[in-house]
Design an enzyme around this catalytic site. Structure first.
Site, PDB file in Angstrom:
ATOM      1  N   GLU A 253       0.853  -1.196   0.000  1.00 25.09           N
ATOM      2  CA  GLU A 253       0.000   0.000   0.000  1.00 25.09           C
ATOM      3  C   GLU A 253       0.880   1.233   0.000  1.00 25.09           C
ATOM      4  O   GLU A 253       1.972   1.207   0.571  1.00 25.09           O
ATOM      5  CB  GLU A 253      -0.882   0.035   1.263  1.00 25.09           C
ATOM      6  CG  GLU A 253      -2.147  -0.764   1.118  1.00 25.09           C
ATOM      7  CD  GLU A 253      -2.994  -0.756   2.385  1.00 25.09           C
ATOM      8  OE1 GLU A 253      -2.657  -0.052   3.352  1.00 25.09           O
ATOM      9  OE2 GLU A 253      -4.001  -1.465   2.380  1.00 25.09           O
ATOM     10  N   LYS A 255       2.448   4.491   1.282  1.00 29.80           N
ATOM     11  CA  LYS A 255       2.609   5.029   2.638  1.00 29.80           C
ATOM     12  C   LYS A 255       2.439   6.545   2.558  1.00 29.80           C
ATOM     13  O   LYS A 255       3.281   7.248   2.022  1.00 29.80           O
ATOM     14  CB  LYS A 255       3.994   4.688   3.197  1.00 29.80           C
ATOM     15  CG  LYS A 255       4.205   5.179   4.621  1.00 29.80           C
ATOM     16  CD  LYS A 255       5.544   4.734   5.156  1.00 29.80           C
ATOM     17  CE  LYS A 255       5.693   4.965   6.659  1.00 29.80           C
ATOM     18  NZ  LYS A 255       5.337   6.269   7.144  1.00 29.80           N
ATOM     19  N   ARG A 260      -2.118   9.369  11.457  1.00 31.50           N
ATOM     20  CA  ARG A 260      -2.874   8.137  11.657  1.00 31.50           C
ATOM     21  C   ARG A 260      -4.165   8.479  12.398  1.00 31.50           C
ATOM     22  O   ARG A 260      -4.136   9.183  13.410  1.00 31.50           O
ATOM     23  CB  ARG A 260      -2.022   7.176  12.507  1.00 31.50           C
ATOM     24  CG  ARG A 260      -2.645   5.823  12.801  1.00 31.50           C
ATOM     25  CD  ARG A 260      -2.404   4.905  11.646  1.00 31.50           C
ATOM     26  NE  ARG A 260      -2.779   3.529  11.924  1.00 31.50           N
ATOM     27  CZ  ARG A 260      -1.909   2.570  12.208  1.00 31.50           C
ATOM     28  NH1 ARG A 260      -0.614   2.841  12.326  1.00 31.50           N
ATOM     29  NH2 ARG A 260      -2.315   1.331  12.384  1.00 31.50           N
ATOM     30  N   ARG A 275      -3.216   8.618  16.798  1.00 33.53           N
ATOM     31  CA  ARG A 275      -2.383   7.496  17.239  1.00 33.53           C
ATOM     32  C   ARG A 275      -2.050   7.596  18.728  1.00 33.53           C
ATOM     33  O   ARG A 275      -1.852   6.605  19.401  1.00 33.53           O
ATOM     34  CB  ARG A 275      -1.134   7.532  16.366  1.00 33.53           C
ATOM     35  CG  ARG A 275       0.016   6.765  16.818  1.00 33.53           C
ATOM     36  CD  ARG A 275       1.047   6.854  15.717  1.00 33.53           C
ATOM     37  NE  ARG A 275       2.292   6.317  16.203  1.00 33.53           N
ATOM     38  CZ  ARG A 275       3.318   6.011  15.421  1.00 33.53           C
ATOM     39  NH1 ARG A 275       3.250   6.199  14.137  1.00 33.53           N
ATOM     40  NH2 ARG A 275       4.406   5.522  15.925  1.00 33.53           N
ATOM     41  N   GLU A 305      -5.190   6.841   7.390  1.00 37.93           N
ATOM     42  CA  GLU A 305      -4.237   7.953   7.452  1.00 37.93           C
ATOM     43  C   GLU A 305      -4.901   9.163   6.816  1.00 37.93           C
ATOM     44  O   GLU A 305      -5.446   9.066   5.713  1.00 37.93           O
ATOM     45  CB  GLU A 305      -2.970   7.566   6.669  1.00 37.93           C
ATOM     46  CG  GLU A 305      -1.862   8.583   6.707  1.00 37.93           C
ATOM     47  CD  GLU A 305      -0.888   8.399   7.876  1.00 37.93           C
ATOM     48  OE1 GLU A 305      -1.147   7.557   8.783  1.00 37.93           O
ATOM     49  OE2 GLU A 305       0.125   9.110   7.895  1.00 37.93           O
ATOM     50  N   PHE A 346      -7.436   1.974   5.504  1.00 34.92           N
ATOM     51  CA  PHE A 346      -6.722   0.739   5.176  1.00 34.92           C
ATOM     52  C   PHE A 346      -7.057  -0.460   6.054  1.00 34.92           C
ATOM     53  O   PHE A 346      -6.538  -1.542   5.855  1.00 34.92           O
ATOM     54  CB  PHE A 346      -5.212   0.959   5.099  1.00 34.92           C
ATOM     55  CG  PHE A 346      -4.593   1.691   6.265  1.00 34.92           C
ATOM     56  CD1 PHE A 346      -4.440   1.090   7.496  1.00 34.92           C
ATOM     57  CD2 PHE A 346      -4.147   2.999   6.094  1.00 34.92           C
ATOM     58  CE1 PHE A 346      -3.850   1.760   8.539  1.00 34.92           C
ATOM     59  CE2 PHE A 346      -3.567   3.695   7.148  1.00 34.92           C
ATOM     60  CZ  PHE A 346      -3.408   3.065   8.378  1.00 34.92           C
ATOM     61  N   LYS A 428       7.372  -1.197   6.767  1.00 35.49           N
ATOM     62  CA  LYS A 428       7.404  -0.029   5.875  1.00 35.49           C
ATOM     63  C   LYS A 428       8.715  -0.067   5.101  1.00 35.49           C
ATOM     64  O   LYS A 428       9.750  -0.456   5.648  1.00 35.49           O
ATOM     65  CB  LYS A 428       7.282   1.259   6.682  1.00 35.49           C
ATOM     66  CG  LYS A 428       8.298   1.368   7.779  1.00 35.49           C
ATOM     67  CD  LYS A 428       8.024   2.520   8.721  1.00 35.49           C
ATOM     68  CE  LYS A 428       8.981   2.447   9.894  1.00 35.49           C
ATOM     69  NZ  LYS A 428       8.721   3.343  10.982  1.00 35.49           N
TER      70      LYS A 428
HETATM   71  P1  AMP Z   1       6.191   5.241  10.826  1.00 27.97           P
HETATM   72  O1  AMP Z   1       5.424   6.386  11.434  1.00 27.97           O
HETATM   73  O2  AMP Z   1       7.354   5.688   9.965  1.00 27.97           O
HETATM   74  O3  AMP Z   1       6.539   4.171  11.828  1.00 27.97           O
HETATM   75  O4  AMP Z   1       5.209   4.505   9.781  1.00 27.97           O
HETATM   76  C1  AMP Z   1       4.011   3.941  10.154  1.00 27.97           C
HETATM   77  C2  AMP Z   1       2.899   4.937   9.924  1.00 27.97           C
HETATM   78  O5  AMP Z   1       2.656   5.126   8.536  1.00 27.97           O
HETATM   79  C3  AMP Z   1       1.555   4.468  10.420  1.00 27.97           C
HETATM   80  O6  AMP Z   1       1.425   4.646  11.808  1.00 27.97           O
HETATM   81  C4  AMP Z   1       0.584   5.344   9.635  1.00 27.97           C
HETATM   82  O7  AMP Z   1       0.395   6.562  10.330  1.00 27.97           O
HETATM   83  C5  AMP Z   1       1.355   5.669   8.367  1.00 27.97           C
HETATM   84  N1  AMP Z   1       0.756   5.117   7.141  1.00 27.97           N
HETATM   85  C6  AMP Z   1       0.665   5.776   5.973  1.00 27.97           C
HETATM   86  N2  AMP Z   1       0.080   5.045   5.031  1.00 27.97           N
HETATM   87  C7  AMP Z   1      -0.238   3.849   5.595  1.00 27.97           C
HETATM   88  C8  AMP Z   1      -0.861   2.652   5.119  1.00 27.97           C
HETATM   89  N3  AMP Z   1      -1.267   2.523   3.864  1.00 27.97           N
HETATM   90  N4  AMP Z   1      -1.024   1.638   6.011  1.00 27.97           N
HETATM   91  C9  AMP Z   1      -0.595   1.757   7.290  1.00 27.97           C
HETATM   92  N5  AMP Z   1      -0.006   2.851   7.795  1.00 27.97           N
HETATM   93  C10 AMP Z   1       0.179   3.899   6.956  1.00 27.97           C
END
Ligand code: AMP
Length: 579
Positions: A253, A255, A260, A275, A305, A346, A428
């Site tokens: 998907e 990102k 969130r 979050r 998101e 999502f 990710k």
């Molecule tokens: P990080 O903040 O770098 O740990 O990345 C995870 C965060 O990416 C999640 O907590 C979401 O806020 C965000 N995110 C963006 N797009 C998506 C997606 N398609 N699925 C899940 N999380 C996503």
């Protein structure tokens, strides 16, 4: 229960560094409380009168508290101010004022925990003209019935900074030890908490219904669950390989670089949580409308998101611009016009009264797609593609980057939803040279033109290096929680990258978090997460992490992240190795 008894517990907890001793003290205190006191005591040791997800605000600022202290003790506000500046803790100033009070109250009654709990919670309900005066009166009344030590902790509680070194992990361990089989049942308490975010409820259930009761605690509407977190993949192909046995079990998907959000809906009522589990419904009327009109389910909980969307150019706005919307309390409609939100959905965590947490992602996505009627530019399904072969996965990834997204998420379609966990069911992948999300732990006023600003900021990461292995040598995979016992290691000092306006805002917030001083340098309660860019990471003996960032620059405040979401020392080490 007398407040003095609880204050004795606070002192004990504050006075010891030993996690085991703290846990034992908490367990004894919980076990000794009767049925009515238990939820109150569990709330008060956490230092917050309401859970984060209840949009309740005591409305208590430092200056209001100062006025209450002056009123209760007869000591001048300036003298209280001086004392506060000396120690950086208004609680200390209150204790000192109470000890030196010029205004003896003739009849004082012993405070009880119930009295403190009820009076402070009531402050949140005061509204309209005169409400500040009523708050001052209520706090002053509690303070005039307090001993100096009680005044210290009461003040800190009213301000929301109890500082006794008790975080979520310790409360969890204390409950497990008080009512269950200790360490063996810690996992069950943890799960119940990740799903309910309500320790008073978890404690009462553990005591009255034991393990069986805890496992029954599930998702409920308008009570958010901790979101499932993602691990970082060392590249797209590695990620696909490590997340599932068959590449076909992996969903890619985009990102999105936004916020969130967890959406709860029952009929026309919709609430939006971040979050950090804060209720931000009032700030997002556009999301509420989009959910009402485009989600065809009487009840549901959706994970997604939100990003800011420019309707004319049909492109996302920067995170920085969109993040203004999170905390906005006034002129909301105007901001909604200028920076409308677009939600990419999502996941579905519950639908039509049924919890989906234990169902596979594939089932949950089916459920989501059944009820979501996308409205382009307002609410959409996140762009996605099932992995069939490496080449098309790479194309999807490149496409996501070209569209200006941060990278892609990789998701195991067979996995259940694991609240609060980073377990490798979701990863990710994004380009390597990364920024770091770091906490401010100490601060110093700048010199010269900016001497009114706290412009020299010490930055720290979460020190996960010791916590990864338990005393018995077993790996501890329960990361991602926020707890006061968390240790932070400094990695550098920041002095550039912000505008005057940004620095003024930061200074205002930091001044409310000062917690002591050494020479020119103030300790700051670790609460604000900054996203930092830098040129390189170097080994260094100057900071306790053993590393120093070369040329760190401020990028933005990560309003959406809690201290437990900041980057870890292992991550810093990893990035150092990759250079
Ligand atoms: P990080 O903040 O770098 O740990 O990345 C995870 C965060 O990416 C999640 O907590 C979401 O806020 C965000 N995110 C963006 N797009 C998506 C997606 N398609 N699925 C899940 N999380 C996503």
């Amino acid at each position: 229960m007398e407040y003095a008894a609880l204050v004795g517990v606070y002192k004990h907890l504050e006075g010891t560094q030993s996690t085991l001793e703290k846990r034992d003290v908490l367990a004894r205190t919980f076990a000794d409380s009767d049925a009515e006191q238990l939820p109150i005591v569990v709330t008060l040791v956490q230092g917050h009168l309401f859970p984060a997800w209840q949009a309740e605000d005591l409305g208590v600022s430092s200056s209001l508290t100062k006025r209450a202290i002056a009123k209760a003790t007869g000591i001048e506000e300036e003298a209280i101010d001086d004392r506060w500046r000396e120690t950086g803790d208004l609680g200390d100033a209150a204790a000192w004022a109470s000890e030196n009070e010029t205004q003896q109250t003739l009849i004082t009654t012993d405070l009880t925990v119930e009295d403190v709990y009820t009076t402070l919670r009531e402050l949140a309900s005061y509204e309209g003209g005169g409400s500040q005066g009523r708050r001052i009166d209520a706090i002053a009344r509690l303070l005039s019935d307090s001993t100096p030590t009680e005044a210290r902790y009461l003040t800190r509680t009213a301000l929301g900074h109890l500082r006794i070194g008790v975080g979520e992990g310790l409360v969890r361990d204390g409950i497990a030890l008080a009512f269950l089989d200790g360490d063996e049942d810690v996992e069950a308490v943890e799960r119940a908490f990740q799903v309910t975010n309500d320790y008073p409820l978890v404690a009462r259930t553990a005591r009255e219904e034991g393990m069986a009761g805890l496992s029954e605690l599930g998702i409920e509407l308008f009570r958010p669950v901790r979101v499932m977190l993602a691990e970082k993949a060392e590249g797209l192909e590695d990620g696909i390989e490590s997340i599932a046995e068959e590449p076909g079990d992996v969903l890619l998907e985009s990102k999105y670089d936004g916020v969130r959000i967890q959406l709860h809906k029952e009929g026309e009522e919709v609430r939006v949580f971040t979050r950090k589990l804060e209720d931000v419904t009032e700030a997002f009327p556009d999301i509420v409308r989009a959910v009402r009109e485009n989600v065809d389910a009487e009840t549901c909980v959706i994970d997604g998101e939100a990003i800011g969307y420019d309707r004319e150019t049909k492109t996302p706005v920067t995170f920085q611009r969109f993040s203004q919307r999170i905390k906005r309390r006034y002129d909301i409609e105007d901001l909604v016009e200028r920076i409308p939100a677009l939600v990419y959905c999502f996941d579905a965590l519950a639908l039509k009264g049924e919890s989906l947490l234990d169902r596979s992602l594939e089932t949950r996505i089916d459920a989501l797609e059944r009820v979501l009627d996308a409205e382009p530019g307002a609410i959409e399904r996140a762009e996605n593609e099932r992995v069939t072969e490496e080449e098309s996965a790479r194309e999807f990834y490149e496409g996501a980057l070209e569209a200006g997204h941060e990278g892609v998420m990789l998701k195991n379609l067979g996995a259940r939803y694991q609240p609060g966990r980073r377990v490798g069911y979701m990863m990710k992948a994004k380009p390597t040279m990364e920024t770091l999300d770091l906490l401010i732990t100490r601060a110093q006023y700048s010199e010269g033109r900016r001497s009114d600003f706290l412009g020299r900021l010490f930055l720290a990461c979460r020190d996960d290096c010791e916590a990864e292995t338990d005393a018995d040598g077993s790996e501890d995979d329960r990361t991602g929680r926020e707890n006061d016992e968390q240790r932070f290691s400094e990695v550098g000092r920041l002095a550039t990258g912000y505008t005057d306006e940004q620095l003024r805002e930061l200074t205002d917030r930091l001044e409310a978090l000062l917690a002591g001083r050494e020479g020119q340098v103030f300790d700051v309660e670790p609460a604000i997460v900054l996203e930092i860019e830098y040129e390189a990471i170097q080994p260094s003996s100057e900071y306790d992490s053993g590393y120093a960032l070369r040329f760190p620059r401020f990028l933005r405040v990560r309003e959406d992240l809690a201290p437990a979401d900041s980057d870890t020392l292992s991550r810093v080490e990893e990035l150092y190795d990759q250079q």
